[in-house]
Design an enzyme around this catalytic site. Structure first.
Site, PDB file in Angstrom:
ATOM      1  N   LYS A  53      34.606  37.193  34.422  1.00 59.64           N
ATOM      2  CA  LYS A  53      35.964  37.363  34.948  1.00 59.64           C
ATOM      3  C   LYS A  53      36.943  36.404  34.301  1.00 59.64           C
ATOM      4  O   LYS A  53      38.112  36.742  34.108  1.00 59.64           O
ATOM      5  CB  LYS A  53      35.972  37.203  36.479  1.00 59.64           C
ATOM      6  CG  LYS A  53      35.489  38.429  37.220  1.00 59.64           C
ATOM      7  CD  LYS A  53      36.070  38.485  38.615  1.00 59.64           C
ATOM      8  CE  LYS A  53      35.723  39.801  39.305  1.00 59.64           C
ATOM      9  NZ  LYS A  53      36.334  39.894  40.634  1.00 59.64           N
TER      10      LYS A  53
ATOM     11  N   LYS B  53      42.076  48.918  40.205  1.00 58.94           N
ATOM     12  CA  LYS B  53      43.439  48.457  40.495  1.00 58.94           C
ATOM     13  C   LYS B  53      44.020  47.683  39.315  1.00 58.94           C
ATOM     14  O   LYS B  53      45.208  47.789  39.018  1.00 58.94           O
ATOM     15  CB  LYS B  53      43.414  47.551  41.740  1.00 58.94           C
ATOM     16  CG  LYS B  53      42.920  48.229  43.010  1.00 58.94           C
ATOM     17  CD  LYS B  53      42.479  47.212  44.055  1.00 58.94           C
ATOM     18  CE  LYS B  53      41.697  47.878  45.176  1.00 58.94           C
ATOM     19  NZ  LYS B  53      41.009  46.909  46.036  1.00 58.94           N
TER      20      LYS B  53
ATOM     21  N   LYS C  39      37.139  53.246  33.822  1.00 59.63           N
ATOM     22  CA  LYS C  39      36.720  53.148  35.215  1.00 59.63           C
ATOM     23  C   LYS C  39      37.938  52.957  36.100  1.00 59.63           C
ATOM     24  O   LYS C  39      38.831  52.170  35.779  1.00 59.63           O
ATOM     25  CB  LYS C  39      35.757  51.975  35.394  1.00 59.63           C
ATOM     26  CG  LYS C  39      35.277  51.789  36.825  1.00 59.63           C
ATOM     27  CD  LYS C  39      34.370  50.573  36.943  1.00 59.63           C
ATOM     28  CE  LYS C  39      33.963  50.335  38.388  1.00 59.63           C
ATOM     29  NZ  LYS C  39      33.117  49.133  38.542  1.00 59.63           N
TER      30      LYS C  39
END
Length: 330
Positions: A116, A201, A198
């Site tokens: 991340k 958001k 995919k």
């Protein structure tokens, strides 16, 4: 004598509006679990701060919308305990106590930590909250001593860290306070967004549960298709078309077969193909929209559900924390 139901726990971060990927990947499974387990479902609003701490302007809105979506799709507060993480202070207390005993190396080896940080360059994730979110996650889970946690295969390392922390606590304080929750493996379908990636958001490619019908139809109109179909009479390949993936989810077998055949021969164009799947999607989403509209009209009902769910969850949380403090002799 009735055998008590085994317990399931799961949560979701209010980091944005819920979309079809959330519904097909998690909420449909939650609905089914209600028939067989004692279910606890919580809004992980503190967890949302691990990456969105700098902008909390819409957090309350996202919490409210998430709860509305859950109830609209069939999460039943009469059969499940629905609550908000921050309403139960024991989550924070257990997180603090776990943070005293977890080795830093366990957190640094977490694969999501580095991934991340590489993916989300626009945010400063060099915080303890981000490094230590698995500790809060472990507290969220173990506080309710669930038998099962519904996860996909990609989330198994996170659950294993929770089990390791349970074992470490039990070993350190020579007390079997925490059972080790098992995974309830679920097959999360890969739901593609309007850009072919995919649905997420962060990509801005979602079809949200709260989108009205005209917006849903418009988003599907703009959805990418087989790049080889430049002109109407070009044959296509449904196997690489995101729209056909939607047909596989929503359209009956005969329609799927028709699209598969006619796309390959250019007997049907992308516009007509998208309209067919839009009609099916709207048919499936209409009951959700109706339920959402009713819930929006009764905001007090939402608060009543959260209050009752938090009361029930709080009783379990207090009992567990009592066991923890007794074991730690504090």
């Amino acid at each position: 004598m009735t055998t008590p139901r085994k317990r399931v726990l799961s949560g979701m971060q209010p980091s944005g509006l819920l979309h079809l990927g959330n519904y097909l990947g998690a909420l449909e499974n939650w609905k089914a679990l209600q028939d067989h387990y004692e279910c606890y479902f919580f809004v992980a609003d503190w967890h949302a701060l691990s990456t969105n701490y700098a902008d909390t302007s819409r957090l309350r809105e996202f919490v409210r919308e998430l709860l509305i979506d859950w109830l609209a799709v069939g999460i039943d507060p009469a059969r499940s305990t629905v609550f908000i993480q921050s309403r139960i202070p024991q989550h924070a207390i257990l997180h603090l106590l776990f943070s005293m005993i977890i080795p830093v190396a366990w957190l640094e080896r977490n694969p999501t930590y580095k991934e991340k940080q590489d993916e989300i360059k626009e945010k400063d994730l060099s915080t303890y909250g981000f490094l230590g979110y698995p500790v809060l996650q472990a507290a969220d889970i173990l506080l309710y001593k669930p038998d099962f946690v519904p996860v996909g295969k990609d989330q198994l390392p996170h659950l294993e860290l929770t089990r390791e922390l349970a074992r470490r606590f039990n070993d350190l304080y020579k007390s079997p306070v925490f059972p080790e929750p098992k995974e309830h493996l679920t097959k999360f379908p890969k739901v593609l967004g309007t850009d072919g990636r995919k649905m997420s958001k962060s990509y801005g490619n979602t079809i949200n549960l709260s989108d009205p019908e005209p917006v849903v139809r418009q988003k599907l109109k703009t959805m990418v298709t087989d790049p080889a179909r430049v002109r109407r009479y070009d044959p296509g390949n449904p196997d690489i078309c995101p729209v056909y993936d939607f047909h596989k989810i929503y359209s009956p077998t005969e329609v799927q077969q028709q699209i598969n055949r006619e796309c390959r021969t250019a007997a049907i164009g992308c516009i007509d193909c998208k309209k067919l799947v839009a009609d099916r999607l709207v048919e499936k989403m209409t009951p959700i929209w109706d339920a959402r509209a009713a819930l929006v009209q009764h905001p007090k009902r939402l608060e009543e559900i959260v209050l009752e769910g938090s009361r029930k969850a709080g009783e379990v949380a207090k009992a567990t924390l009592h066991d923890v403090t007794e074991a730690m002799k504090i």
